[in-house]
Write a protein that holds these residues in place. Structure first.
Motif, PDB file in Angstrom:
ATOM      1  N   HIS A 324       0.839  -1.188   0.000  1.00 32.07           N
ATOM      2  CA  HIS A 324       0.000   0.000   0.000  1.00 32.07           C
ATOM      3  C   HIS A 324       0.883   1.250   0.000  1.00 32.07           C
ATOM      4  N   TRP A 325       0.381   2.281  -0.670  1.00 29.18           N
ATOM      5  CA  TRP A 325       1.075   3.562  -0.649  1.00 29.18           C
ATOM      6  C   TRP A 325       0.536   4.412   0.502  1.00 29.18           C
ATOM      7  N   ILE A 326       1.447   5.045   1.216  1.00 27.94           N
ATOM      8  CA  ILE A 326       1.112   5.892   2.356  1.00 27.94           C
ATOM      9  C   ILE A 326       1.589   7.313   2.057  1.00 27.94           C
ATOM     10  N   ALA A 327       0.741   8.288   2.342  1.00 25.93           N
ATOM     11  CA  ALA A 327       1.106   9.701   2.167  1.00 25.93           C
ATOM     12  C   ALA A 327       1.106  10.384   3.537  1.00 25.93           C
ATOM     13  N   ARG A 328       2.218  11.017   3.845  1.00 17.29           N
ATOM     14  CA  ARG A 328       2.345  11.818   5.068  1.00 17.29           C
ATOM     15  C   ARG A 328       2.590  13.262   4.636  1.00 17.29           C
ATOM     16  N   GLN A 329       1.809  14.205   5.152  1.00 15.26           N
ATOM     17  CA  GLN A 329       1.854  15.577   4.670  1.00 15.26           C
ATOM     18  C   GLN A 329       1.883  16.570   5.820  1.00 15.26           C
ATOM     19  N   GLY A 330       2.491  17.714   5.547  1.00 16.37           N
ATOM     20  CA  GLY A 330       2.520  18.787   6.524  1.00 16.37           C
ATOM     21  C   GLY A 330       2.552  20.140   5.843  1.00 16.37           C
ATOM     22  N   GLY A 331       2.327  21.183   6.613  1.00 19.28           N
ATOM     23  CA  GLY A 331       2.327  22.537   6.062  1.00 19.28           C
ATOM     24  C   GLY A 331       0.924  23.002   5.726  1.00 19.28           C
ATOM     25  N   PRO A 332       0.809  24.228   5.232  1.00 21.78           N
ATOM     26  CA  PRO A 332      -0.518  24.827   5.012  1.00 21.78           C
ATOM     27  C   PRO A 332      -1.323  24.214   3.881  1.00 21.78           C
ATOM     28  N   ALA A 333      -0.665  23.596   2.891  1.00 25.83           N
ATOM     29  CA  ALA A 333      -1.393  23.034   1.745  1.00 25.83           C
ATOM     30  C   ALA A 333      -0.980  21.574   1.554  1.00 25.83           C
ATOM     31  N   PRO A 334      -1.911  20.630   1.595  1.00 30.58           N
ATOM     32  CA  PRO A 334      -1.566  19.217   1.409  1.00 30.58           C
ATOM     33  C   PRO A 334      -1.193  18.924  -0.047  1.00 30.58           C
ATOM     34  N   LEU A 335       0.080  18.813  -0.308  1.00 29.48           N
ATOM     35  CA  LEU A 335       0.559  18.695  -1.683  1.00 29.48           C
ATOM     36  C   LEU A 335       0.056  17.430  -2.367  1.00 29.48           C
ATOM     37  N   TRP A 336       0.089  16.304  -1.645  1.00 32.73           N
ATOM     38  CA  TRP A 336      -0.297  15.056  -2.308  1.00 32.73           C
ATOM     39  C   TRP A 336      -1.797  15.016  -2.579  1.00 32.73           C
ATOM     40  N   ASP A 337      -2.586  15.659  -1.719  1.00 26.39           N
ATOM     41  CA  ASP A 337      -4.021  15.765  -2.003  1.00 26.39           C
ATOM     42  C   ASP A 337      -4.256  16.459  -3.341  1.00 26.39           C
ATOM     43  N   ALA A 338      -3.530  17.566  -3.545  1.00 28.32           N
ATOM     44  CA  ALA A 338      -3.702  18.332  -4.780  1.00 28.32           C
ATOM     45  C   ALA A 338      -3.283  17.516  -5.998  1.00 28.32           C
ATOM     46  N   ILE A 339      -2.181  16.784  -5.884  1.00 31.60           N
ATOM     47  CA  ILE A 339      -1.701  15.973  -7.002  1.00 31.60           C
ATOM     48  C   ILE A 339      -2.665  14.827  -7.285  1.00 31.60           C
ATOM     49  N   GLU A 340      -3.147  14.171  -6.234  1.00 30.38           N
ATOM     50  CA  GLU A 340      -4.112  13.082  -6.443  1.00 30.38           C
ATOM     51  C   GLU A 340      -5.380  13.578  -7.131  1.00 30.38           C
ATOM     52  N   GLU A 341      -5.840  14.748  -6.754  1.00 33.03           N
ATOM     53  CA  GLU A 341      -7.049  15.277  -7.361  1.00 33.03           C
ATOM     54  C   GLU A 341      -6.847  15.550  -8.847  1.00 33.03           C
ATOM     55  N   GLU A 342      -5.727  16.191  -9.191  1.00 27.30           N
ATOM     56  CA  GLU A 342      -5.498  16.554 -10.595  1.00 27.30           C
ATOM     57  C   GLU A 342      -5.183  15.331 -11.446  1.00 27.30           C
ATOM     58  N   VAL A 343      -4.306  14.456 -10.957  1.00 27.28           N
ATOM     59  CA  VAL A 343      -3.966  13.252 -11.718  1.00 27.28           C
ATOM     60  C   VAL A 343      -5.168  12.315 -11.766  1.00 27.28           C
ATOM     61  N   GLY A 344      -5.948  12.257 -10.680  1.00 23.30           N
ATOM     62  CA  GLY A 344      -7.155  11.437 -10.670  1.00 23.30           C
ATOM     63  C   GLY A 344      -8.172  11.905 -11.697  1.00 23.30           C
ATOM     64  N   ARG A 345      -8.285  13.216 -11.863  1.00 25.87           N
ATOM     65  CA  ARG A 345      -9.179  13.774 -12.872  1.00 25.87           C
ATOM     66  C   ARG A 345      -8.735  13.352 -14.278  1.00 25.87           C
TER      67      ARG A 345
END
Length: 370
Positions: A324-345
């Motif tokens: 399984h792939w695991i994403a750990r994120q920090g800071g004001p903007a969740p970078l992997w969330d944004a990438i998943e949304e755009e690549v998922g689209r």
């Protein structure tokens, strides 16, 4: 020109015509009169062992033949180092090159230029593409901007020795050259992270900007943008995974000290970091996280694919654990969330090819659609 150089030039042009890089008679005629080797008399660098480079000078065997291969030839290393400066090998990064002729001529064809049009070229380089432009249009209609003063000077000398005298500017090409505008066409022989507003402002409405849009994740595509009356620009990607060195003022900043990658919020990833190994998902990811830089780290027996936006402080670390792939994120903007949304689209749309995509530039930013 020697008989050998003439033969090699004709041979190369015939190959480029057969491959479709040269598609029309006017560009074939223009390219047929410009000797590429005259822009490489200071030599070039070729790959040696691993990531090392070694110089090839004008007197070296094979120099002339290499000038007429359809290859990009590195002409500067580390911002200042030229082939005559080196004996042996060097391990630094290339900073300027003579672009492979097939790409130069493909882009000139894609520029859709007509006689009488005024053209601004961003990135003079050796001056070869500038010479082809001048041969087709006339030197009075061509302005070329080169960021590096020394490179600009050498290009001017090479052009002058062929009797070609366009307007040459040493300066930041991202600012264009307003004094010579407005232009009918702008063509960039460097990659840009974002298309500068100055280029749009200096192009007539209805005019075209041909530029390679890339980013800090090292994927880029050639776009042909039409400038509109409202100060925006839009147009298709042309495909082919075109790659140029990024414009120096848009180079990524040094990462410095990394954030605490052990902190942050962790979740199972919908999309794994292995998508960043493929060109098109990586290109799309740059639109979702335009200021992110990528590195890999070995942590506790696994490899973490890390994205860091040092300007905002956002980061993501993505790794594989027991299938399984695991994403750990920090800071004001969740970078992997944004990438998943755009690549998922993109996945949901059936993974359209670059040629099915369009880019739009507005004062609010740069967007990709399909």
């Amino acid at each position: 020109m020697t008989d050998q150089a003439q033969h090699l030039r004709v041979q190369l042009l015939n190959a480029l015509t057969a491959s479709g890089s040269v598609r029309t008679e006017p560009w074939e005629a223009a390219a047929g009169t410009v000797p590429r080797h005259d822009f490489l008399r200071s030599g070039f660098f070729r790959r040696a062992d691993g990531s090392a480079w070694e110089p090839v000078l004008q007197d070296d065997p094979g120099w002339l033949e290499a000038c007429y291969r359809d290859e990009s030839l590195v002409t500067q290393i580390a911002g200042t180092i030229l082939p005559p400066d080196i004996r042996g090998q060097i391990l630094r990064e290339p900073t300027s090159s003579s672009t492979l002729p097939s790409l130069v001529l493909r882009m000139l064809e894609d520029l859709q230029v007509e006689p009488g049009m005024k053209v601004l070229e961003i990135g003079t380089g050796t001056g070869y593409s500038t010479a082809v432009l001048c041969t087709r249009l006339g030197e009075g209609l061509v302005t070329s901007v080169e960021y590096d003063e020394d490179i600009a000077s050498r290009a001017g000398t090479a052009l002058g020795q062929l009797g070609i005298h366009p307007t040459l500017i040493a300066g930041d090409g991202l600012l264009g050259h307003a004094d010579g505008g407005p232009y009918d066409r702008i063509i960039a022989t460097c990659s840009v992270k974002t298309v500068p507003s100055a280029w749009i402002e200096q192009t007539w409405p209805g005019g075209l900007i041909l530029a390679t849009i890339g980013g800090w994740l090292s994927a880029s595509e050639l776009a042909r943008l039409t400038v509109h009356e409202d100060g925006t620009a839009s147009g298709p990607l042309l495909g082919g995974q075109v790659s140029f060195m990024l414009a120096r003022p848009q180079s990524p900043p040094q990462l410095g000290m990394l954030p605490d990658l052990g902190a942050g919020t962790e979740r199972q990833a919908i999309i794994g970091a292995d998508i960043l190994d493929d060109w098109m998902p990586r290109f799309i990811a740059q639109f979702a996280a335009p200021n992110a830089q990528r590195l890999t780290l070995d942590q506790d027996g696994h490899t973490e694919h890390v994205l860091v936006d040092i300007a905002s402080g956002s980061w993501a670390a993505v790794y594989e654990d027991r299938g399984h792939w695991i994403a750990r994120q920090g800071g004001p903007a969740p970078l992997w969330d944004a990438i998943e949304e755009e690549v998922g689209r993109w996945h949901a749309a059936g993974k359209p090819a670059a040629e099915e995509m369009t880019v739009t530039i507005t004062p609010q930013g740069q967007t990709l659609a399909w």
